[in-house]
Design an enzyme around this catalytic site. Structure first.
Site, PDB file in Angstrom:
ATOM      1  N   CYS A 168      -8.005   6.422  -9.727  1.00  0.00           N
ATOM      2  CA  CYS A 168      -6.568   6.537  -9.988  1.00  0.00           C
ATOM      3  C   CYS A 168      -5.796   6.624  -8.680  1.00  0.00           C
ATOM      4  O   CYS A 168      -5.697   7.705  -8.077  1.00  0.00           O
ATOM      5  CB  CYS A 168      -6.289   7.768 -10.862  1.00  0.00           C
ATOM      6  SG  CYS A 168      -4.550   7.955 -11.285  1.00  0.00           S
ATOM      7  N   CYS A 222      -2.750   8.894  -8.684  1.00  0.00           N
ATOM      8  CA  CYS A 222      -3.093  10.325  -8.638  1.00  0.00           C
ATOM      9  C   CYS A 222      -3.513  10.755  -7.236  1.00  0.00           C
ATOM     10  O   CYS A 222      -3.139  11.820  -6.763  1.00  0.00           O
ATOM     11  CB  CYS A 222      -4.256  10.630  -9.580  1.00  0.00           C
ATOM     12  SG  CYS A 222      -4.131   9.857 -11.186  1.00  0.00           S
ATOM     13  N   ASP A 223      -4.332   9.950  -6.586  1.00  0.00           N
ATOM     14  CA  ASP A 223      -4.997  10.410  -5.370  1.00  0.00           C
ATOM     15  C   ASP A 223      -4.529   9.727  -4.087  1.00  0.00           C
ATOM     16  O   ASP A 223      -4.867  10.182  -2.989  1.00  0.00           O
ATOM     17  CB  ASP A 223      -6.515  10.180  -5.502  1.00  0.00           C
ATOM     18  CG  ASP A 223      -7.102  10.979  -6.663  1.00  0.00           C
ATOM     19  OD1 ASP A 223      -6.558  12.056  -6.951  1.00  0.00           O
ATOM     20  OD2 ASP A 223      -8.079  10.520  -7.276  1.00  0.00           O
TER      21      ASP A 223
END
Ligand code: FAD
Ligand code: NDP
Length: 318
Positions: free
Chosen positions: A139, A142-143
């Site tokens: 992701c 997300c990261d």
């Protein structure tokens, strides 16, 4: 046979718990099946597999994914949700009340909220387990902003819209982005392809597959790649490896009971959480292959509970 529940919620990620909080606060006394390693994921969903969550509102310093899910579960219980740690194996949606089969037996529900999420596909290449969440992620949104990826070379695998979108997104953080495409064409939409091809920070490696995640220490240093036609191997130096090879929605247990799209996602009426079966609502990643974020899953969980409540109230008043 058990009593007829007003609402049964299947799944326990941000979507399921938000639906539970809203349904419980509407005095519907929801029953949730949180799953037991359903889809290979612990109760609490995908966020239990990650470390820091920095983009869920209300936590300025961020917090751990498992802790966020523990808090959501506690809130759902506090509001009056009953939670069973069981996986739903099948449903019968042919008539109301709907039948829900779990390990401990059969349950009946006037309305059903499906919140079973999706699982990001992984590749199982050597080094993946060692560097998962230590350089490897599924992701980018997300990261991608983590300090470990700032101004470092990054690799994205996949040729679809997600891969193109994530490669483009990662150019904000990384020094350069290598996109590994296993064929000589991208599957992504024309617009997305054009964006990737025009971005000077992205190098597309055609006919290329990843064969190993490498690193001398605890963190990823690079990705060994192989040309699919020549067989030539080399190592791309990279601090981050992002899989964007698709997700698997957790819908096998629905087996022909309601409309799914070609990839197995539950189809909902745009702007609602209504499925093809009256009284069945789908929320979160199980019906969303574009946004796939905790906060969007939670938002649709809220919608699902409100729609279930509205339907039950209309029927009660009829
Ligand atoms: P899920 O979280 O997928 O939860 C579904 C749950 O239902 C699972 O626990 C599953 O076991 C259970 N279940 C499945 N089938 C059944 C069944 N038959 N019976 C009972 N239970 C069942 N998003 C962010 O916003 N910020 C982040 O930082 C972030 N980081 C991420 C990191 C990783 C590694 C991953 C994989 C995802 C990340 N995401 C992040 C995305 C986010 O986790 C998802 O968008 C979100 O969890 C989707 O929520 P959901 O409720 O739809 O489903
Ligand atoms: P897709 O299934 O569309 O694409 C997956 C990609 O990964 C394909 O290019 C596939 O290659 C590749 N792939 C699969 N397995 C492997 C593997 N083992 N090794 C290497 N490559 C692999 O998934 P997406 O997540 O990209 O998209 C899902 C859906 O969501 C699509 O309908 C997409 O249009 C939509 N979407 C839309 C967005 C938007 O509109 N903004 C954003 C994101 C997604 P191959 O092509 O060779 O099969």
């Amino acid at each position: 046979m058990s009593k007829v529940e007003s609402v049964i919620i299947v799944g326990s990620g941000p979507a399921g718990h938000t639906a539970a909080i809203y349904a419980a606060r509407a005095n519907l006394s929801p029953l949730m099946f949180e799953g037991f390693m359903a889809g290979g994921i612990a109760a609490g969903g995908q966020l239990t597999t990650t470390t820091e969550v920095e983009n869920f509102p209300g936590f300025p310093e961020g917090l751990g994914g498992p802790e966020l899910m523990e808090r959501m579960r506690a809130q759902a219980l506090h509001c009056g949700t009953r939670i069973e740690t069981e996986t739903v194996s099948s449903v019968d949606l042919t008539k109301r009340p709907f039948r829900v089969t779990a390990d401990s037996g059969e349950y009946l529900a006037q309305t059903l909220i499906l919140a079973t999420g999706a699982t990001a596909k992984r590749m199982a290449i050597p080094g993946e387990d060692k560097f998962w969440q230590r350089g490897i992620s599924a992701c980018a949104v997300c990261d991608g902003a983590l300090p470990a990826f700032r101004n470092k070379p990054l690799v994205v695998i996949g040729g679809g819209d997600t891969a193109c979108e994530e490669a483009t997104y990662l150019t904000k953080f990384g020094s350069e982005v290598h996109l590994l495409v296993r064929r000589d064409v991208l599957r992504a939409s024309k617009a997305m392809q054009a964006r990737v091809k025009a971005n000077p920070k992205i190098t597309i490696h055609w006919n290329t597959e990843a064969v190993e995640a490498v690193g001398a220490g605890k963190l990823l240093d690079g990705v060994r790649i192989k040309h699919t036609t020549t067989g030539a191997e080399s190592v791309v130096v990279a601090s981050g490896l992002f899989y964007a090879i698709g997700h698997e929605p957790n819908t096998a247990f629905l087996a022909g009971q309601l409309q799914l799209d070609d990839s197995g996602y539950v189809i909902t009426k745009p702007g609602t959480t209504q499925t093809s079966v009256h009284g069945v609502f789908a929320v979160g990643d199980v019906q969303d292959k574009v946004w796939r974020q905790a906060v969007t899953a939670a938002g649709s969980g809220c919608m699902g509970a409100l729609e279930a409540e509205r339907l039950l109230s209309e029927e009660e008043g009829a």
